[in-house]
Design an enzyme around this catalytic site. Sequence first.
Site, PDB file in Angstrom:
ATOM      1  N   SER A 173       0.787  -1.179   0.110  1.00  0.00           N
ATOM      2  CA  SER A 173      -0.036  -0.135   0.067  1.00  0.00           C
ATOM      3  C   SER A 173       0.812   1.365  -0.056  1.00  0.00           C
ATOM      4  O   SER A 173       1.860   1.395  -0.945  1.00  0.00           O
ATOM      5  CB  SER A 173      -0.913   0.053   1.309  1.00  0.00           C
ATOM      6  N   ASP A 300      -9.907  -5.638  -4.530  1.00  0.00           N
ATOM      7  CA  ASP A 300      -9.355  -4.702  -3.469  1.00  0.00           C
ATOM      8  C   ASP A 300     -10.275  -3.510  -3.639  1.00  0.00           C
ATOM      9  O   ASP A 300     -10.524  -2.936  -4.594  1.00  0.00           O
ATOM     10  CB  ASP A 300      -7.865  -4.181  -4.094  1.00  0.00           C
ATOM     11  N   HIS A 328      -7.331  -5.932  -0.298  1.00  0.00           N
ATOM     12  CA  HIS A 328      -5.982  -4.878   0.048  1.00  0.00           C
ATOM     13  C   HIS A 328      -5.097  -5.433   0.954  1.00  0.00           C
ATOM     14  O   HIS A 328      -3.862  -4.897   1.082  1.00  0.00           O
ATOM     15  CB  HIS A 328      -6.541  -3.625   0.589  1.00  0.00           C
TER      16      HIS A 328
END
Length: 349
Positions: A173, A300, A328
């Site tokens: 991320s 996601d 995610h």
Amino acid sequence: MGNRVICMKKKDVAIRTGGDGSRSKRVSRSQRKLLGDEEMLHRRALSMAIHQAQLSQRFDGSVSRRVGSTSSRRQTLSDPFSNNKQVPDLVDSLAVKKVVLVHGEGFGAWCWYKTVASLEECGLSPVTVDLAGSGFSMADPNSVSTLEEYSKPLIELLQNLPEEEKVILVGHSTGGACVSYALELFPEKISKAVFICATMVSDGQRPFDVFADQLGSAERFMKESQFLIHGNGKDKPATGFTFEKQHMKSLYFNQSPNKDIALSMISMRAVPLGPMMEKLSLSTERYGKGRRFYVQTLDDFALLPDVQEKLVRENSPEGVYKIKGSDHCPFFSKPQSLHKILLEIAQIP
């Protein structure tokens, strides 16, 4: 170097152009043992998080921990997710064995506990860090205002490596921004950089820009967002942000097991805002020469698959992988698939 795409012949893992296989699997004795081991690791990670919560609501503690690992033993070099099928002797054949795992926003080193265990079983040497203000870091997230400050634990780790040692650097991320920052500073120390549904930005971009289609412009977010934290007072600029638990669950964990969601709910911390709003300066001479790989997560909701596809088109990584059925957090929702990909990348000459 070219834009090489690595072919994977594994269920739930497909090359960028598609391709997927399916086959029934029986729950063997080895698989039952694996599930038991995973349950034990999860209980240890959850116990550690609860213990730290009791000591401090801010999860103060050491800068770096390897959650879920109890020893540095080297067992038989088999893939723990492949029914004891032997894999190459990685310790003997690989020039780079150390894998540095960098978490994303709100997370900490604790989120990698399954990945740490599986990589160790294959003979690799995973290392985790808590970025400043995250995980067990003693820093107040509201005091972390720059990407340099946020990345300091990672930068110190790389600085302290032996002169000739290299690592595989993995970022999740917004941890991708820290990976890019480190690649610009230490290209000679990073053999490969892996971005897992991450903010792989271009020169002059901010990590926040990747989420602009979902959250609006940075300026609008700073003015209107209900998730902002004003650590220095309401009359001062925002210092961080955090999502409500229900919102967080739907964004990050729509495919993750309930027990990993529970672990995350008591472990996640506020996100320093400054590093997310800082433009990165990336040069073709340093960052541009790094070997970059991207892992896309196809279910996601936090970083939409279309956005990830756009990042891949604009930044041309050497290899692209896709994980079906992953939210995610593939280290929770699809740990086997993520393990196979990292193992494959580690073996690329």
